[in-house]
Design a protein around this motif. Structure first.
Motif, PDB file in Angstrom:
ATOM      1  N   LEU A 103       0.932  -1.154  -0.125  1.00 14.72           N
ATOM      2  CA  LEU A 103       0.011  -0.107   0.001  1.00 14.72           C
ATOM      3  C   LEU A 103       0.922   1.144  -0.021  1.00 14.72           C
ATOM      4  CD1 LEU A 103      -2.798  -1.214   2.666  1.00 14.72           C
ATOM      5  CD2 LEU A 103      -2.700  -1.341   0.017  1.00 14.72           C
ATOM      6  N   GLY A 104       0.364   2.391  -0.579  1.00 14.78           N
ATOM      7  CA  GLY A 104       0.936   3.609  -0.621  1.00 14.78           C
ATOM      8  C   GLY A 104       0.982   4.360   0.608  1.00 14.78           C
ATOM      9  N   HIS A 105       0.782   4.293   1.597  1.00 16.35           N
ATOM     10  CA  HIS A 105       0.819   5.062   2.939  1.00 16.35           C
ATOM     11  C   HIS A 105       2.301   5.355   3.235  1.00 16.35           C
ATOM     12  CE1 HIS A 105      -2.767   2.373   3.916  1.00 16.35           C
ATOM     13  NE2 HIS A 105      -3.010   3.775   4.286  1.00 16.35           N
ATOM     14  N   HIS A 106       2.225   6.759   3.497  1.00 10.80           N
ATOM     15  CA  HIS A 106       3.504   7.572   3.741  1.00 10.80           C
ATOM     16  C   HIS A 106       3.622   8.100   5.039  1.00 10.80           C
ATOM     17  CE1 HIS A 106       1.383  11.078   2.426  1.00 10.80           C
ATOM     18  NE2 HIS A 106       1.075  10.397   1.257  1.00 10.80           N
ATOM     19  N   ALA A 107       4.659   8.837   5.343  1.00  6.51           N
ATOM     20  CA  ALA A 107       4.999   9.600   6.711  1.00  6.51           C
ATOM     21  C   ALA A 107       3.978  10.506   6.836  1.00  6.51           C
ATOM     22  CB  ALA A 107       6.272   9.907   6.800  1.00  6.51           C
ATOM     23  N   ASP A 108       3.551  11.209   6.019  1.00  8.71           N
ATOM     24  CA  ASP A 108       2.477  12.125   6.333  1.00  8.71           C
ATOM     25  C   ASP A 108       0.962  11.475   6.879  1.00  8.71           C
ATOM     26  OD1 ASP A 108       3.234  15.251   5.021  1.00  8.71           O
ATOM     27  OD2 ASP A 108       4.425  13.378   4.468  1.00  8.71           O
ATOM     28  N   ASP A 109       0.769  10.322   6.007  1.00  8.87           N
ATOM     29  CA  ASP A 109      -0.353   9.569   6.285  1.00  8.87           C
ATOM     30  C   ASP A 109      -0.337   9.099   8.013  1.00  8.87           C
ATOM     31  OD1 ASP A 109      -1.473   9.840   3.877  1.00  8.87           O
ATOM     32  OD2 ASP A 109      -0.609   8.018   3.129  1.00  8.87           O
ATOM     33  N   GLY A 163      -2.257   3.471  20.273  1.00 11.04           N
ATOM     34  CA  GLY A 163      -2.581   4.294  19.190  1.00 11.04           C
ATOM     35  C   GLY A 163      -1.633   5.286  18.759  1.00 11.04           C
ATOM     36  N   LEU A 164      -0.599   5.428  19.566  1.00 11.95           N
ATOM     37  CA  LEU A 164       0.288   6.447  18.761  1.00 11.95           C
ATOM     38  C   LEU A 164       1.548   5.692  18.152  1.00 11.95           C
ATOM     39  CD1 LEU A 164       0.749   8.601  22.199  1.00 11.95           C
ATOM     40  CD2 LEU A 164      -0.736   9.061  20.069  1.00 11.95           C
ATOM     41  N   THR A 165       1.478   4.549  17.893  1.00  8.15           N
ATOM     42  CA  THR A 165       2.334   3.731  17.214  1.00  8.15           C
ATOM     43  C   THR A 165       2.001   3.915  15.840  1.00  8.15           C
ATOM     44  OG1 THR A 165       1.065   1.436  17.024  1.00  8.15           O
ATOM     45  CG2 THR A 165       2.799   2.059  18.888  1.00  8.15           C
ATOM     46  N   GLY A 166       0.813   4.436  15.503  1.00  3.86           N
ATOM     47  CA  GLY A 166       0.518   4.906  13.865  1.00  3.86           C
ATOM     48  C   GLY A 166       0.121   3.791  13.056  1.00  3.86           C
ATOM     49  N   ILE A 167       0.386   3.919  11.849  1.00  5.33           N
ATOM     50  CA  ILE A 167       0.152   2.903  10.910  1.00  5.33           C
ATOM     51  C   ILE A 167       1.505   1.856  10.895  1.00  5.33           C
ATOM     52  CG2 ILE A 167      -0.231   2.467   8.365  1.00  5.33           C
ATOM     53  CD1 ILE A 167      -1.100   5.452   8.063  1.00  5.33           C
ATOM     54  N   PRO A 168       1.148   0.621  10.997  1.00  4.11           N
ATOM     55  CA  PRO A 168       2.468  -0.261  10.915  1.00  4.11           C
ATOM     56  C   PRO A 168       2.868  -0.250   9.560  1.00  4.11           C
ATOM     57  CG  PRO A 168       0.382  -1.524  11.258  1.00  4.11           C
ATOM     58  CD  PRO A 168      -0.108   0.056  11.136  1.00  4.11           C
ATOM     59  N   LEU A 197       6.650  13.091  14.727  1.00  7.46           N
ATOM     60  CA  LEU A 197       5.331  12.250  15.169  1.00  7.46           C
ATOM     61  C   LEU A 197       5.721  10.751  14.526  1.00  7.46           C
ATOM     62  CD1 LEU A 197       2.337  14.207  14.131  1.00  7.46           C
ATOM     63  CD2 LEU A 197       2.973  13.547  16.322  1.00  7.46           C
ATOM     64  N   ASN A 198       6.600  10.689  13.488  1.00  8.16           N
ATOM     65  CA  ASN A 198       6.858   9.216  12.899  1.00  8.16           C
ATOM     66  C   ASN A 198       7.851   8.839  13.856  1.00  8.16           C
ATOM     67  OD1 ASN A 198       5.889   8.200  10.165  1.00  8.16           O
ATOM     68  ND2 ASN A 198       5.554  10.491  10.195  1.00  8.16           N
ATOM     69  N   ARG A 199       8.780   9.630  14.479  1.00  9.50           N
ATOM     70  CA  ARG A 199       9.946   9.161  15.409  1.00  9.50           C
ATOM     71  C   ARG A 199       9.340   8.602  16.665  1.00  9.50           C
ATOM     72  NH1 ARG A 199      12.906  13.306  14.432  1.00  9.50           N
ATOM     73  NH2 ARG A 199      12.127  14.560  16.227  1.00  9.50           N
ATOM     74  N   LEU A 200       8.236   9.348  17.138  1.00  9.96           N
ATOM     75  CA  LEU A 200       7.449   8.836  18.332  1.00  9.96           C
ATOM     76  C   LEU A 200       6.945   7.684  18.125  1.00  9.96           C
ATOM     77  CD1 LEU A 200       5.934   9.330  21.167  1.00  9.96           C
ATOM     78  CD2 LEU A 200       4.230  10.419  19.858  1.00  9.96           C
ATOM     79  N   ALA A 201       6.213   7.376  16.878  1.00  6.31           N
ATOM     80  CA  ALA A 201       5.617   6.295  16.475  1.00  6.31           C
ATOM     81  C   ALA A 201       6.688   4.852  16.616  1.00  6.31           C
ATOM     82  CB  ALA A 201       4.880   6.298  15.018  1.00  6.31           C
ATOM     83  N   SER A 202       7.678   5.140  16.169  1.00  8.53           N
ATOM     84  CA  SER A 202       8.736   4.209  15.873  1.00  8.53           C
ATOM     85  C   SER A 202       9.347   3.821  17.211  1.00  8.53           C
ATOM     86  CB  SER A 202       9.659   4.719  15.086  1.00  8.53           C
ATOM     87  OG  SER A 202      10.947   3.578  14.780  1.00  8.53           O
ATOM     88  N   ILE A 203       9.462   4.673  18.186  1.00  7.93           N
ATOM     89  CA  ILE A 203       9.832   4.519  19.456  1.00  7.93           C
ATOM     90  C   ILE A 203       8.821   3.472  20.203  1.00  7.93           C
ATOM     91  CG2 ILE A 203      10.444   5.485  21.713  1.00  7.93           C
ATOM     92  CD1 ILE A 203      11.816   7.882  20.021  1.00  7.93           C
TER      93      ILE A 203
END
Length: 171
Positions: free
Chosen positions: A51-57, A74-79, A145-151
């Motif tokens: 799928l084409g989800h990206h960091a902004d999504d 919920g803060l882990t975002g899109i896996p 936000l992506n860094r937070l999700a990754s952590i």
């Protein structure tokens, strides 16, 4: 077609499905969309669905979860990978990076007009909240936000493995 890649295009009635199952249009559309992906994957015996989800999504999803109220999961975002089958190879790239690549390579892309309708929370987050945060608080909001999700994803994975290990020792 110009690249010699076969493309399957389908149409499903998300509104009808939503009405039949008492779901919002957005939720119903997601369900019928993923069912279509599964059908196409089965047709070609594909083991992965990209799928084409990206960091902004991902940043939008995190913000939506945050404002609605969520915990660490919920803060882990899109896996980047879900169930070993759904993969998101672009999740580490921003929309801006992807569009710059497409422009340099001379590729055209489509814009989905439904993404402009701010009656939907995701679109309000995309067009109002995220730009506001970038302008007034941190131009690197998407990356932060992506860094937070990754952590948090790494922490969730660690605790999941630890709990499973301890549970096996106890049972």
């Amino acid at each position: 077609a110009g690249l010699g890649i076969h493309c399957e295009i389908g149409s499903r009635n998300g509104a009808k499905y939503g009405a039949e199952h008492r779901l919002s249009l957005q939720e119903a559309a997601r369900i019928v969309r993923y069912a279509f992906y599964d059908e196409v994957a089965a047709k070609y015996s594909a083991s992965k669905i990209a799928l084409g989800h990206h960091a902004d999504d991902n940043a939008e999803s995190i913000l939506m979860h945050l404002v609605r109220g969520t915990g660490p999961l919920g803060l882990t975002g899109i896996p980047p990978v879900r169930h070993g089958r759904i993969i998101r190879p672009l999740i580490g790239l921003t929309r801006k990076e992807i569009l710059a690549f497409l422009e340099r390579a001379g590729f055209e892309y489509m814009k989905d007009r439904s993404n402009l309708d701010t009656k939907y929370l995701r679109n309000r987050t995309r067009h109002e909240l995220l730009p506001y945060l970038k302008k007034h608080y941190n131009p690197g909001t998407v990356c932060a936000l992506n860094r937070l999700a990754s952590i948090l994803r790494d922490e969730e994975d660690f605790w999941d493995q630890e709990v499973r290990r301890r549970l096996q020792d106890l049972v």
